[in-house]
Design an enzyme around this catalytic site. Structure first.
Site, PDB file in Angstrom:
ATOM      1  CB  CYS A 140      25.591  53.218  37.954  1.00  0.00           C
ATOM      2  SG  CYS A 140      25.385  51.898  36.735  1.00  0.00           S
ATOM      3  CG  HIS A 168      30.068  50.594  36.712  1.00  0.00           C
ATOM      4  ND1 HIS A 168      30.003  49.239  36.879  1.00  0.00           N
ATOM      5  CD2 HIS A 168      28.783  51.009  36.455  1.00  0.00           C
ATOM      6  CE1 HIS A 168      28.750  48.828  36.733  1.00  0.00           C
ATOM      7  NE2 HIS A 168      28.001  49.882  36.482  1.00  0.00           N
TER       8      HIS A 168
END
Length: 350
Positions: A132, A252
């Protein structure tokens, strides 16, 4: 089910956080599905999931589950992918695997559709979905690499707890409540479930994601380093990473320093280029305190970029701040996007 024409799609790990997001993404994108098969471990078999208003019973994933499947989206852990992805491919399915099991296999393309879609043409039945943190970074870097060249990347990540699974998020909430109640928080999951020590994530920052390697970097950091080079076909690219877990649920964030090959480029040129880049949303107006934040990226498929500025000492160096929903662009959306690109390129037939 969903449509008369389309593809037989299987989702492996349908009960997990990413599996659930895959279902939502397939539905939101109205992906052409003629039949949808939901698979999981024996423990979760028998549960149901809703797709387009219909309840679908989840079955135990077995080799024979993939008979007649056209596209199989895997997100059930590396050991499951190692055991079942080849079985699915053997039966004619194209596997899009969201684990680290095949990412560095030289015979498996590692794909971010905004960056290297042509690599899909070289698949042998299995396609790997990158980490990711790597995905959002390369989406932001690729337009710069194409126009100016790229020499060096140094990234520090600020990663959400959902990247460690739903149980880790629940533990963060429980720890937060315990601390607010004046009690001692319990830690059983982070930084790594199998590690000897566990630390609270509530009101904390943990500079360890995954296990440490002999070189002092963690496995997560090495994933970012190696995957970036593979996706961009640049083994010579200098990459370093420091990955940190923060008490954020989803989204994130990354501080990215990069050096380009071209001279005489200013920050405004970088901003203009990224504003028009596929999959990128520019949020960069310091005078009005406009910059990307994880709290506001949840639910979006895009990669948000801001705080773009030229380094004060290196005329070819720049800094930027990159944020994205790790469960969507970092996992489910990138996987479905790969499936869409397979259809677009004629690599899978109805």
């Amino acid at each position: 089910m969903a449509q008369e024409r389309g593809f037989h799609v299987a989702v492996v790990g349908a009960t997990g956080a990413v599996g659930q997001q895959m279902l939502k993404t397939l539905e939101n994108r109205d992906f052409p599905i003629s039949k949808l098969t939901l698979l999981s471990s024996a423990r979760s078999a028998g549960k149901t999931a809703v797709y387009k208003g219909q309840d679908i019973t989840i079955e135990e994933a077995k080799p024979e589950s993939f008979e007649g499947v056209d596209i199989a989206l895997f997100s059930a852990g590396g050991s499951v992918s190692k055991a079942l992805a080849p079985e699915a491919a053997k039966r004619g399915a194209i596997v899009v695997d969201n684990t680290s099991a095949y990412r560095m296999d030289e015979n498996v393309p590692l794909v971010v559709p905004e960056v290297n879609p042509e690599d899909l043409k070289n698949h042998n039945g299995i396609i790997a979905n990158p980490n990711c943190s790597t995905i959002q970074m390369v989406v932001a870097l690729e337009p710069l690499r194409k126009k100016y060249g790229l020499k060096k990347v140094i990234v520090s990540t600020y990663q959400a707890v959902s990247g460690a699974g739903a149980a880790a998020v629940e533990e963060m909430y429980a720890q937060t409540q315990a601390i607010l109640d004046g009690k001692e928080p319990e830690a059983n999951i982070l930084p790594v479930g199998s590690a000897e020590k566990h630390y609270q994530i509530a009101f904390n920052a943990i500079p360890q994601i995954d296990k440490f390697e002999e070189n002092g970097f963690t496995f997560e950091e090495m994933k970012m380093i190696n995957e970036t080079k593979k996706i961009m076909h640049m083994q010579e690219l200098e990459v370093a990473a420091t990955c940190v877990r923060l008490p954020v649920g989803t989204g994130h964030s990354e501080s990215v320093y990069f050096e380009i090959d071209a001279e005489g480029v200013d920050a405004n040129e970088i901003k203009t280029l990224l504003a028009d880049a596929p999959g990128v949303v520019l949020q960069d107006n310091p005078s009005e305190q406009i910059y990307p934040m994880p709290a506001f990226c949840v639910g979006s498929n895009d990669v948000f970029v801001g705080r773009i500025r030229k380094d004060l000492d290196n005329k070819k160096g720049f800094h930027m701040w990159v944020v994205s929903d790790n469960l969507l662009k970092g996992a489910a959306w990138n996987s479905v996007q790969i499936a869409e690109k397979l259809v677009e390129l004629g690599l899978v037939k109805e």
